[in-house]
Design a protein around this motif. Structure first.
Motif, mmCIF file in Angstrom:
data_model
loop_
_atom_site.group_PDB
_atom_site.id
_atom_site.type_symbol
_atom_site.label_atom_id
_atom_site.label_comp_id
_atom_site.label_asym_id
_atom_site.label_seq_id
_atom_site.Cartn_x
_atom_site.Cartn_y
_atom_site.Cartn_z
ATOM 1 N N ARG A 79 0.836 -1.209 0.000
ATOM 2 C CA ARG A 79 0.000 0.000 0.000
ATOM 3 C C ARG A 79 0.867 1.253 0.000
ATOM 4 O O ARG A 79 0.633 2.187 -0.782
ATOM 5 C CB ARG A 79 -0.915 -0.007 1.224
ATOM 6 N N TYR B 286 1.094 4.073 -3.103
ATOM 7 C CA TYR B 286 0.789 5.496 -2.943
ATOM 8 C C TYR B 286 1.994 6.349 -3.340
ATOM 9 O O TYR B 286 1.852 7.390 -4.004
ATOM 10 C CB TYR B 286 0.405 5.798 -1.492
ATOM 11 N N LYS C 51 2.422 6.235 -7.183
ATOM 12 C CA LYS C 51 1.341 6.986 -7.827
ATOM 13 C C LYS C 51 1.643 8.484 -7.807
ATOM 14 O O LYS C 51 1.456 9.187 -8.813
ATOM 15 C CB LYS C 51 0.021 6.696 -7.115
ATOM 16 N N GLU C 52 2.126 8.969 -6.657
ATOM 17 C CA GLU C 52 2.467 10.392 -6.542
ATOM 18 C C GLU C 52 3.638 10.762 -7.447
ATOM 19 O O GLU C 52 3.631 11.815 -8.092
ATOM 20 C CB GLU C 52 2.806 10.708 -5.084
#
Length: 395
Positions: free
Chosen positions: A277, A281, A284-285
Protein backbone atom coordinates in the motif's frame (compact mmCIF):
# COMPACT_ATOMS: atom_id res chain seq x y z
CA UNK A 1 -19.31 -43.83 -20.01
CA UNK A 2 -17.68 -41.94 -17.14
CA UNK A 3 -17.14 -38.21 -17.00
CA UNK A 4 -14.06 -36.22 -16.06
CA UNK A 5 -14.28 -32.94 -14.20
CA UNK A 6 -11.24 -30.67 -13.73
CA UNK A 7 -10.91 -27.27 -12.10
CA UNK A 8 -9.32 -24.65 -14.39
CA UNK A 9 -7.62 -21.44 -13.32
CA UNK A 10 -8.13 -19.51 -16.56
CA UNK A 11 -11.43 -20.45 -18.21
CA UNK A 12 -10.88 -18.18 -21.23
CA UNK A 13 -7.91 -20.30 -22.34
CA UNK A 14 -10.20 -23.35 -22.51
CA UNK A 15 -12.86 -21.89 -24.81
CA UNK A 16 -11.18 -23.41 -27.87
CA UNK A 17 -11.37 -26.85 -26.25
CA UNK A 18 -15.12 -26.41 -25.98
CA UNK A 19 -15.35 -25.39 -29.62
CA UNK A 20 -17.19 -22.08 -29.22
CA UNK A 21 -17.77 -19.66 -32.07
CA UNK A 22 -14.69 -17.34 -32.09
CA UNK A 23 -17.04 -14.34 -32.28
CA UNK A 24 -18.41 -15.26 -28.85
CA UNK A 25 -15.03 -15.22 -27.09
CA UNK A 26 -15.18 -11.50 -26.09
CA UNK A 27 -18.64 -12.11 -24.62
CA UNK A 28 -17.43 -15.06 -22.58
CA UNK A 29 -14.35 -13.12 -21.53
CA UNK A 30 -16.52 -10.37 -20.10
CA UNK A 31 -18.65 -12.89 -18.21
CA UNK A 32 -16.03 -15.47 -17.33
CA UNK A 33 -12.95 -13.53 -16.28
CA UNK A 34 -13.12 -13.20 -12.50
CA UNK A 35 -11.30 -10.29 -10.89
CA UNK A 36 -10.88 -8.83 -7.43
CA UNK A 37 -9.94 -5.24 -6.72
CA UNK A 38 -8.52 -3.92 -3.45
CA UNK A 39 -9.64 -0.31 -3.03
CA UNK A 40 -7.76 1.44 -0.23
CA UNK A 41 -9.05 3.97 2.29
CA UNK A 42 -12.69 4.26 1.18
CA UNK A 43 -15.02 6.37 3.37
CA UNK A 44 -17.25 3.86 5.12
CA UNK A 45 -20.49 5.30 3.70
CA UNK A 46 -19.07 4.90 0.18
CA UNK A 47 -17.86 1.38 0.96
CA UNK A 48 -21.38 0.34 1.95
CA UNK A 49 -22.70 1.61 -1.38
CA UNK A 50 -20.00 -0.29 -3.29
CA UNK A 51 -20.92 -3.50 -1.49
CA UNK A 52 -24.60 -2.95 -2.22
CA UNK A 53 -23.99 -2.30 -5.91
CA UNK A 54 -21.67 -5.30 -6.29
CA UNK A 55 -24.33 -7.54 -4.75
CA UNK A 56 -26.92 -6.05 -7.10
CA UNK A 57 -24.65 -6.84 -10.05
CA UNK A 58 -24.27 -10.46 -8.94
CA UNK A 59 -20.84 -10.14 -7.33
CA UNK A 60 -19.80 -9.22 -3.81
CA UNK A 61 -17.49 -6.96 -1.85
CA UNK A 62 -15.77 -7.39 1.51
CA UNK A 63 -15.63 -4.42 3.87
CA UNK A 64 -14.61 -3.85 7.50
CA UNK A 65 -16.78 -5.72 10.01
CA UNK A 66 -17.90 -2.39 11.54
CA UNK A 67 -18.77 -0.71 8.25
CA UNK A 68 -22.50 -1.30 8.51
CA UNK A 69 -22.63 0.37 11.94
CA UNK A 70 -20.15 3.06 10.82
CA UNK A 71 -17.96 2.56 13.88
CA UNK A 72 -15.00 3.13 11.55
CA UNK A 73 -14.46 6.17 9.35
CA UNK A 74 -12.91 4.33 6.40
CA UNK A 75 -12.22 0.82 5.20
CA UNK A 76 -10.43 -1.01 2.46
CA UNK A 77 -12.84 -2.69 0.05
CA UNK A 78 -12.19 -5.99 -1.72
CA UNK A 79 -14.48 -6.51 -4.70
CA UNK A 80 -15.13 -9.95 -6.15
CA UNK A 81 -16.84 -10.56 -9.48
CA UNK A 82 -16.57 -10.86 -13.23
CA UNK A 83 -15.51 -8.12 -15.60
CA UNK A 84 -19.17 -7.68 -16.57
CA UNK A 85 -20.17 -7.19 -12.94
CA UNK A 86 -17.42 -4.62 -12.44
CA UNK A 87 -18.58 -2.78 -15.57
CA UNK A 88 -22.03 -2.53 -14.01
CA UNK A 89 -20.46 -1.22 -10.81
CA UNK A 90 -18.56 1.46 -12.73
CA UNK A 91 -21.70 2.49 -14.61
CA UNK A 92 -23.71 2.88 -11.41
CA UNK A 93 -21.01 4.65 -9.38
CA UNK A 94 -20.27 7.05 -12.25
CA UNK A 95 -23.77 8.50 -11.83
CA UNK A 96 -23.30 9.10 -8.11
CA UNK A 97 -21.74 12.55 -7.73
CA UNK A 98 -21.43 12.36 -3.95
CA UNK A 99 -19.31 10.61 -1.32
CA UNK A 100 -16.51 10.45 -3.94
CA UNK A 101 -18.26 7.49 -5.61
CA UNK A 102 -17.78 8.90 -9.12
CA UNK A 103 -14.06 9.32 -8.36
CA UNK A 104 -13.88 5.70 -7.22
CA UNK A 105 -15.65 4.67 -10.43
CA UNK A 106 -13.05 6.55 -12.45
CA UNK A 107 -10.21 4.80 -10.64
CA UNK A 108 -11.81 1.35 -11.05
CA UNK A 109 -12.30 2.01 -14.75
CA UNK A 110 -8.66 3.07 -15.09
CA UNK A 111 -7.41 0.01 -13.22
CA UNK A 112 -9.54 -2.56 -15.04
CA UNK A 113 -10.34 -1.23 -18.47
CA UNK A 114 -7.58 1.20 -19.49
CA UNK A 115 -4.56 -0.13 -21.34
CA UNK A 116 -1.19 0.45 -19.73
CA UNK A 117 2.09 1.48 -21.35
CA UNK A 118 3.09 -1.22 -23.84
CA UNK A 119 6.06 0.59 -25.37
CA UNK A 120 8.27 3.57 -24.64
CA UNK A 121 9.77 5.80 -27.31
CA UNK A 122 13.39 6.53 -26.48
CA UNK A 123 15.40 9.66 -27.44
CA UNK A 124 16.90 7.92 -30.48
CA UNK A 125 13.44 7.15 -31.83
CA UNK A 126 13.85 3.48 -30.95
CA UNK A 127 10.74 1.96 -29.38
CA UNK A 128 11.20 -0.30 -26.35
CA UNK A 129 8.34 -2.80 -26.41
CA UNK A 130 6.98 -4.77 -23.46
CA UNK A 131 5.27 -7.52 -25.43
CA UNK A 132 7.62 -9.87 -23.59
CA UNK A 133 9.63 -9.49 -20.37
CA UNK A 134 12.95 -7.70 -20.87
CA UNK A 135 16.31 -8.47 -19.29
CA UNK A 136 18.34 -5.57 -17.87
CA UNK A 137 21.97 -6.50 -17.31
CA UNK A 138 23.84 -4.88 -14.41
CA UNK A 139 27.22 -3.28 -15.13
CA UNK A 140 28.77 -1.66 -12.06
CA UNK A 141 31.77 0.54 -12.79
CA UNK A 142 32.34 0.75 -9.04
CA UNK A 143 34.86 -0.72 -6.61
CA UNK A 144 32.35 -1.52 -3.86
CA UNK A 145 29.07 -2.96 -5.19
CA UNK A 146 27.74 -5.71 -2.91
CA UNK A 147 28.31 -8.49 -5.48
CA UNK A 148 31.99 -8.48 -6.40
CA UNK A 149 31.48 -10.25 -9.74
CA UNK A 150 29.31 -7.35 -10.95
CA UNK A 151 32.18 -4.84 -10.60
CA UNK A 152 33.68 -4.20 -14.02
CA UNK A 153 37.12 -2.70 -14.62
CA UNK A 154 37.41 -0.41 -17.65
CA UNK A 155 39.62 -2.83 -19.57
CA UNK A 156 37.06 -5.64 -19.03
CA UNK A 157 33.97 -3.58 -19.86
CA UNK A 158 33.69 -4.54 -23.52
CA UNK A 159 34.15 -8.23 -22.79
CA UNK A 160 31.51 -8.12 -20.07
CA UNK A 161 28.95 -6.31 -22.22
CA UNK A 162 29.75 -8.47 -25.26
CA UNK A 163 28.93 -11.56 -23.23
CA UNK A 164 25.64 -10.06 -22.05
CA UNK A 165 24.67 -9.06 -25.59
CA UNK A 166 25.47 -12.53 -26.88
CA UNK A 167 23.38 -14.04 -24.07
CA UNK A 168 20.32 -11.99 -25.03
CA UNK A 169 20.33 -8.90 -22.83
CA UNK A 170 17.85 -6.14 -23.77
CA UNK A 171 19.17 -3.25 -21.67
CA UNK A 172 22.59 -2.52 -20.17
CA UNK A 173 22.31 -0.64 -16.86
CA UNK A 174 25.52 1.22 -16.01
CA UNK A 175 26.06 2.53 -12.49
CA UNK A 176 28.94 4.48 -11.01
CA UNK A 177 27.89 4.65 -7.35
CA UNK A 178 27.01 1.72 -5.14
CA UNK A 179 23.61 2.00 -3.45
CA UNK A 180 24.07 -1.06 -1.25
CA UNK A 181 22.88 -0.63 2.37
CA UNK A 182 25.31 1.59 4.30
CA UNK A 183 27.12 2.86 1.22
CA UNK A 184 28.66 6.33 1.13
CA UNK A 185 27.90 8.80 -1.64
CA UNK A 186 30.61 9.49 -4.20
CA UNK A 187 31.42 12.91 -5.59
CA UNK A 188 29.83 14.16 -8.79
CA UNK A 189 33.22 14.31 -10.50
CA UNK A 190 34.07 10.73 -9.55
CA UNK A 191 30.72 9.39 -10.77
CA UNK A 192 31.03 11.29 -14.05
CA UNK A 193 34.53 9.88 -14.58
CA UNK A 194 33.26 6.37 -14.04
CA UNK A 195 29.97 6.46 -15.92
CA UNK A 196 30.31 8.66 -19.00
CA UNK A 197 33.33 6.91 -20.60
CA UNK A 198 31.62 3.55 -19.94
CA UNK A 199 28.42 4.67 -21.69
CA UNK A 200 30.42 6.05 -24.63
CA UNK A 201 32.39 2.82 -24.98
CA UNK A 202 29.31 0.61 -24.88
CA UNK A 203 27.36 2.72 -27.39
CA UNK A 204 30.34 2.88 -29.73
CA UNK A 205 30.62 -0.89 -29.87
CA UNK A 206 27.09 -2.27 -29.37
CA UNK A 207 23.61 -1.57 -30.66
CA UNK A 208 21.96 -2.01 -27.29
CA UNK A 209 19.76 0.17 -25.10
CA UNK A 210 21.79 1.72 -22.28
CA UNK A 211 20.38 2.83 -18.96
CA UNK A 212 22.26 4.98 -16.47
CA UNK A 213 21.78 4.16 -12.79
CA UNK A 214 22.05 7.55 -11.09
CA UNK A 215 20.11 10.08 -9.04
CA UNK A 216 22.41 12.98 -10.02
CA UNK A 217 21.05 15.26 -12.75
CA UNK A 218 24.47 16.12 -14.20
CA UNK A 219 25.47 12.46 -14.46
CA UNK A 220 22.15 11.68 -16.14
CA UNK A 221 22.59 14.55 -18.61
CA UNK A 222 26.15 13.65 -19.60
CA UNK A 223 25.27 9.95 -19.85
CA UNK A 224 22.34 10.76 -22.15
CA UNK A 225 24.61 12.89 -24.32
CA UNK A 226 26.93 9.90 -24.49
CA UNK A 227 24.10 7.64 -25.65
CA UNK A 228 22.13 6.47 -22.61
CA UNK A 229 18.38 6.41 -23.20
CA UNK A 230 16.98 5.49 -19.78
CA UNK A 231 17.57 7.16 -16.41
CA UNK A 232 17.26 4.67 -13.55
CA UNK A 233 16.83 6.88 -10.47
CA UNK A 234 16.71 5.08 -7.11
CA UNK A 235 15.37 8.26 -5.50
CA UNK A 236 12.44 8.59 -7.93
CA UNK A 237 13.64 12.15 -8.74
CA UNK A 238 13.75 13.30 -5.09
CA UNK A 239 17.48 13.68 -4.39
CA UNK A 240 18.38 16.18 -7.12
CA UNK A 241 15.84 18.91 -7.96
CA UNK A 242 17.51 19.48 -11.35
CA UNK A 243 16.74 15.94 -12.52
CA UNK A 244 13.27 17.04 -13.66
CA UNK A 245 14.83 19.65 -15.96
CA UNK A 246 17.15 17.07 -17.52
CA UNK A 247 14.22 14.75 -18.18
CA UNK A 248 12.18 17.55 -19.73
CA UNK A 249 15.01 18.43 -22.08
CA UNK A 250 16.10 14.95 -23.22
CA UNK A 251 12.94 12.84 -22.74
CA UNK A 252 14.56 9.50 -21.82
CA UNK A 253 12.83 6.48 -20.35
CA UNK A 254 12.47 7.03 -16.59
CA UNK A 255 12.67 4.40 -13.85
CA UNK A 256 11.03 5.57 -10.62
CA UNK A 257 12.06 3.43 -7.65
CA UNK A 258 10.75 3.39 -4.10
CA UNK A 259 13.25 3.73 -1.28
CA UNK A 260 12.73 4.59 2.36
CA UNK A 261 15.45 7.03 3.42
CA UNK A 262 18.77 6.91 1.57
CA UNK A 263 21.27 4.09 0.96
CA UNK A 264 23.41 4.88 4.00
CA UNK A 265 20.48 4.73 6.44
CA UNK A 266 17.69 2.86 4.67
CA UNK A 267 18.12 -0.39 6.62
CA UNK A 268 18.04 1.25 10.04
CA UNK A 269 14.80 -0.22 11.43
CA UNK A 270 12.46 0.33 8.46
CA UNK A 271 8.79 -0.26 9.25
CA UNK A 272 5.61 -0.56 7.19
CA UNK A 273 2.01 -1.22 8.14
CA UNK A 274 1.23 -2.47 4.63
CA UNK A 275 4.36 -2.27 2.51
CA UNK A 276 2.59 -2.64 -0.86
CA UNK A 277 0.00 0.00 0.00
CA UNK A 278 2.71 2.49 1.00
CA UNK A 279 4.77 1.86 -2.13
CA UNK A 280 1.73 2.11 -4.41
CA UNK A 281 0.79 5.50 -2.94
CA UNK A 282 4.40 6.67 -3.28
CA UNK A 283 4.73 5.55 -6.90
CA UNK A 284 1.34 6.99 -7.83
CA UNK A 285 2.47 10.39 -6.54
CA UNK A 286 5.81 10.19 -8.37
CA UNK A 287 4.11 9.14 -11.63
CA UNK A 288 1.88 12.19 -11.34
CA UNK A 289 4.98 14.36 -10.87
CA UNK A 290 6.39 13.08 -14.17
CA UNK A 291 3.01 13.33 -15.89
CA UNK A 292 2.95 17.04 -15.03
CA UNK A 293 5.99 17.58 -17.28
CA UNK A 294 4.43 15.57 -20.12
CA UNK A 295 6.53 12.42 -19.77
CA UNK A 296 4.05 10.07 -18.13
CA UNK A 297 4.26 7.72 -21.10
CA UNK A 298 7.98 7.15 -20.46
CA UNK A 299 7.74 5.91 -16.87
CA UNK A 300 8.81 2.50 -15.56
CA UNK A 301 8.17 1.69 -11.90
CA UNK A 302 10.33 -0.29 -9.48
CA UNK A 303 9.09 -1.20 -5.96
CA UNK A 304 12.70 -1.17 -4.73
CA UNK A 305 13.45 -4.65 -3.43
CA UNK A 306 15.99 -4.33 -0.60
CA UNK A 307 15.89 -0.54 -0.42
CA UNK A 308 14.68 0.17 3.11
CA UNK A 309 12.79 -3.12 3.47
CA UNK A 310 12.91 -6.01 5.91
CA UNK A 311 12.92 -9.64 4.83
CA UNK A 312 9.15 -9.90 5.31
CA UNK A 313 8.65 -6.72 3.27
CA UNK A 314 10.69 -7.99 0.32
CA UNK A 315 8.81 -11.28 0.27
CA UNK A 316 5.46 -9.48 0.51
CA UNK A 317 6.35 -7.19 -2.42
CA UNK A 318 7.32 -10.16 -4.58
CA UNK A 319 4.23 -12.14 -3.58
CA UNK A 320 2.01 -9.18 -4.56
CA UNK A 321 4.03 -7.95 -7.54
CA UNK A 322 0.97 -8.16 -9.82
CA UNK A 323 -0.71 -5.37 -7.82
CA UNK A 324 1.81 -2.86 -9.18
CA UNK A 325 0.35 -3.45 -12.65
CA UNK A 326 -2.68 -1.43 -11.49
CA UNK A 327 -0.60 1.73 -12.01
CA UNK A 328 -0.49 0.89 -15.74
CA UNK A 329 3.26 1.32 -16.05
CA UNK A 330 5.90 -1.31 -16.90
CA UNK A 331 7.13 -2.96 -13.70
CA UNK A 332 10.85 -3.50 -13.09
CA UNK A 333 12.07 -5.94 -10.43
CA UNK A 334 15.66 -5.77 -9.17
CA UNK A 335 16.14 -8.68 -6.79
CA UNK A 336 19.26 -10.28 -8.24
CA UNK A 337 21.46 -11.90 -5.56
CA UNK A 338 20.18 -9.53 -2.86
CA UNK A 339 20.48 -10.19 0.85
CA UNK A 340 16.89 -11.31 1.42
CA UNK A 341 17.61 -14.31 -0.82
CA UNK A 342 20.59 -15.14 1.36
CA UNK A 343 18.45 -14.79 4.48
CA UNK A 344 15.89 -17.29 3.20
CA UNK A 345 18.62 -19.71 2.11
CA UNK A 346 20.46 -20.07 5.42
CA UNK A 347 22.56 -16.91 4.98
CA UNK A 348 24.40 -17.96 1.83
CA UNK A 349 26.70 -15.24 0.39
CA UNK A 350 25.93 -13.36 -2.86
CA UNK A 351 28.04 -15.86 -4.84
CA UNK A 352 25.57 -18.63 -3.92
CA UNK A 353 22.30 -16.80 -4.60
CA UNK A 354 21.87 -17.53 -8.30
CA UNK A 355 19.23 -20.25 -7.96
CA UNK A 356 17.28 -18.15 -5.48
CA UNK A 357 17.42 -15.26 -7.93
CA UNK A 358 16.07 -17.45 -10.72
CA UNK A 359 13.15 -18.50 -8.51
CA UNK A 360 12.29 -14.84 -7.91
CA UNK A 361 12.60 -14.06 -11.63
CA UNK A 362 10.25 -16.90 -12.52
CA UNK A 363 7.65 -15.88 -9.95
CA UNK A 364 7.76 -12.20 -10.92
CA UNK A 365 7.57 -12.80 -14.66
CA UNK A 366 4.65 -15.20 -14.17
CA UNK A 367 2.91 -12.44 -12.25
CA UNK A 368 3.43 -9.57 -14.64
CA UNK A 369 6.94 -8.14 -14.25
CA UNK A 370 8.05 -6.41 -17.46
CA UNK A 371 11.78 -6.01 -16.73
CA UNK A 372 14.08 -8.02 -14.50
CA UNK A 373 17.37 -6.37 -13.54
CA UNK A 374 19.98 -9.09 -13.12
CA UNK A 375 23.66 -9.93 -12.80
CA UNK A 376 23.39 -13.26 -14.65
CA UNK A 377 21.93 -12.64 -18.09
CA UNK A 378 22.09 -16.10 -19.68
CA UNK A 379 20.43 -17.94 -16.81
CA UNK A 380 17.64 -15.37 -16.44
CA UNK A 381 17.05 -15.25 -20.20
CA UNK A 382 16.53 -19.02 -20.13
CA UNK A 383 13.97 -18.73 -17.32
CA UNK A 384 12.03 -16.00 -19.11
CA UNK A 385 12.04 -17.80 -22.46
CA UNK A 386 10.71 -21.00 -20.93
CA UNK A 387 7.93 -19.14 -19.14
CA UNK A 388 6.95 -17.36 -22.35
CA UNK A 389 6.93 -20.69 -24.24
CA UNK A 390 4.64 -22.20 -21.60
CA UNK A 391 2.33 -19.19 -21.80
CA UNK A 392 2.05 -19.52 -25.57
CA UNK A 393 1.44 -23.27 -25.50
CA UNK A 394 -1.90 -24.19 -27.02
CA UNK A 395 -2.55 -20.76 -28.49
Amino acid sequence: MSFLVTRVTNPIEHLSRVGVDPASIPIFQNKGEFVSLLIYDVPVISANVIKQEMLAAGGDAAVHKHSITQKVESTNVLTMGTLAQHRKLVEKLSMMHYWKLDEIARDIKYCLFEEGTRQIELPSGRKMSFERPLIMGIVNVTPDSFYAASRVEKDKLLDSVARMVEEGVDIIDIGGESTRPGSERVSLEEELNRVVPAVELVKKNFDVIVSVDTYKAKVAEEAIRAGAEIVNDVSALRFDPMMIEVLKQYKPGIVLMHMKGEPKTMQENPYYGDVVREILYFLKERIEKVREIGLGDRVIIDPGIGFGKRLMDNLEIIKRISEFKSLKKPVLVGASRKSFIGQVLDNVPPEERLYGTLAVTAYCVLNGADIVRVHDVKENVHVVRLIEAIRRAGQ
